[in-house]
Design an enzyme around this catalytic site. Sequence first.
Site, mmCIF file in Angstrom:
data_model
loop_
_atom_site.group_PDB
_atom_site.id
_atom_site.type_symbol
_atom_site.label_atom_id
_atom_site.label_comp_id
_atom_site.label_asym_id
_atom_site.label_seq_id
_atom_site.Cartn_x
_atom_site.Cartn_y
_atom_site.Cartn_z
ATOM 1 N N MET A 127 -5.061 5.268 13.823
ATOM 2 C CA MET A 127 -3.690 4.771 13.747
ATOM 3 C C MET A 127 -3.228 4.352 15.135
ATOM 4 O O MET A 127 -3.335 5.127 16.086
ATOM 5 C CB MET A 127 -2.766 5.873 13.212
ATOM 6 C CG MET A 127 -1.304 5.460 13.104
ATOM 7 S SD MET A 127 -0.257 6.788 12.429
ATOM 8 C CE MET A 127 -0.133 7.872 13.873
ATOM 9 N N PRO A 128 -2.716 3.116 15.286
ATOM 10 C CA PRO A 128 -2.179 2.725 16.601
ATOM 11 C C PRO A 128 -1.090 3.696 17.049
ATOM 12 O O PRO A 128 -0.257 4.124 16.240
ATOM 13 C CB PRO A 128 -1.602 1.326 16.336
ATOM 14 C CG PRO A 128 -2.355 0.822 15.137
ATOM 15 C CD PRO A 128 -2.605 2.036 14.290
ATOM 16 N N GLY B 282 9.366 0.199 14.418
ATOM 17 C CA GLY B 282 10.165 0.744 13.334
ATOM 18 C C GLY B 282 11.186 -0.285 12.867
ATOM 19 O O GLY B 282 11.680 -1.084 13.680
ATOM 20 N N ASP C 211 6.364 0.269 10.618
ATOM 21 C CA ASP C 211 6.822 1.392 9.812
ATOM 22 C C ASP C 211 8.090 1.018 9.061
ATOM 23 O O ASP C 211 9.106 0.694 9.670
ATOM 24 C CB ASP C 211 7.103 2.599 10.715
ATOM 25 C CG ASP C 211 7.676 3.781 9.963
ATOM 26 O OD1 ASP C 211 6.895 4.678 9.604
ATOM 27 O OD2 ASP C 211 8.909 3.811 9.728
ATOM 28 N N TYR D 177 14.769 1.667 3.124
ATOM 29 C CA TYR D 177 15.291 0.751 4.139
ATOM 30 C C TYR D 177 15.693 -0.595 3.559
ATOM 31 O O TYR D 177 16.420 -1.357 4.210
ATOM 32 C CB TYR D 177 14.244 0.508 5.242
ATOM 33 C CG TYR D 177 13.856 1.712 6.055
ATOM 34 C CD1 TYR D 177 14.522 2.930 5.935
ATOM 35 C CD2 TYR D 177 12.802 1.636 6.959
ATOM 36 C CE1 TYR D 177 14.132 4.028 6.672
ATOM 37 C CE2 TYR D 177 12.417 2.731 7.722
ATOM 38 C CZ TYR D 177 13.078 3.924 7.568
ATOM 39 O OH TYR D 177 12.698 5.005 8.295
ATOM 40 N N LYS E 278 7.412 4.678 2.875
ATOM 41 C CA LYS E 278 7.787 6.047 2.533
ATOM 42 C C LYS E 278 8.373 6.148 1.127
ATOM 43 O O LYS E 278 9.056 5.228 0.657
ATOM 44 C CB LYS E 278 8.833 6.576 3.538
ATOM 45 C CG LYS E 278 8.453 6.402 4.989
ATOM 46 C CD LYS E 278 9.537 6.892 5.921
ATOM 47 C CE LYS E 278 9.221 6.534 7.360
ATOM 48 N NZ LYS E 278 9.448 5.103 7.639
ATOM 49 N N HIS F 251 9.598 11.007 2.479
ATOM 50 C CA HIS F 251 10.650 10.678 3.448
ATOM 51 C C HIS F 251 11.341 11.918 4.018
ATOM 52 O O HIS F 251 11.703 11.955 5.197
ATOM 53 C CB HIS F 251 11.681 9.753 2.797
ATOM 54 C CG HIS F 251 12.357 8.844 3.766
ATOM 55 N ND1 HIS F 251 12.643 7.533 3.499
ATOM 56 C CD2 HIS F 251 12.811 9.051 5.023
ATOM 57 C CE1 HIS F 251 13.238 6.973 4.534
ATOM 58 N NE2 HIS F 251 13.357 7.887 5.473
#
Length: 298
Positions: free
Chosen positions: A16-17, A22, A47, A52, A77, A110
């Site tokens: 994972m980087p 975000g 992400d 969202y 999520k 979440h």
Amino acid sequence: MAATTPYLTLHNGVRMPALGLGVYQSPPGETVHAVSSAIAAGYRLVDTAAAYGNERQVGEGVRRSGIDRDEMFVTTKLWIGDYGQDAALRAFDLSLHKLGLEYVDLYLLHWPVPGDFDATVAAWRSVGKLSAEGRIRAAGVCNHAPAHLRELIDRTGIVPAVNQVELHPHYNQRELRAANAALGIATQCWSPLGGVKVYWPADPDRVDSPLSSPAVVDLAARLGRTPAQVILRWHIQHGLSPIPKSVRESRIAENAAIFDFSLTEAEMATIDALDTGVRGGLDPERVDTAMFPQQVAE
């Protein structure tokens, strides 16, 4: 940035980087450009979350970048209103449809819901099923305290690969980081620059931002860097995964330019000492569907 960004190897071997973009509170109309700009600047992790409201735009930004899918790491999520075994599976299908992807690199719960942890456990079992089927490359959680992690693991036998939590110099979560590490769980940081202390201030007349801390400002001036770059470098050197949010192309690029300098042990200790032990966001023990009754729109 792409050539020098460190990667964290999760306990299942997935890489994972360490630095990502975000998109919490990124308006849908600005998210496509933010994502494509970030990818152009070298980011390889984005992400988002069902709650969202911008999963479609994240997927579109990835596609517009022209980058190969296997070079990207996309996280989304599961919202608490979709906890439970069958509801979680349906919600995942909806997120995948909105993203326009064939798989998700990291799928997270979440929040814990301590008042109905049976639903949290049922959702986690479904996430484990998605992982076993290869529809997600790694499974994790957000905002889980050590007690939540222990119960989740004890009841399912599934260890999260990632725990994404509020973490910044004013709330550096030493004990939680240690608990994550003992379990082989990577720590990812939302609000890594302490923005939560600005948009949710405990005292509106006294905004408590790490970016304006004299220690950080002075250190940035001596290094010829911005306060944000210094703080993000602090995260990276602690082995953390910060995911700063921005929709401004210049700021996105600035946040990525942190791999050509380093902080000394003394400089790291100076930032460590800024910890107040006070979170800016919600207490995970209080989160439930009564606090957040909204449902994710289809």
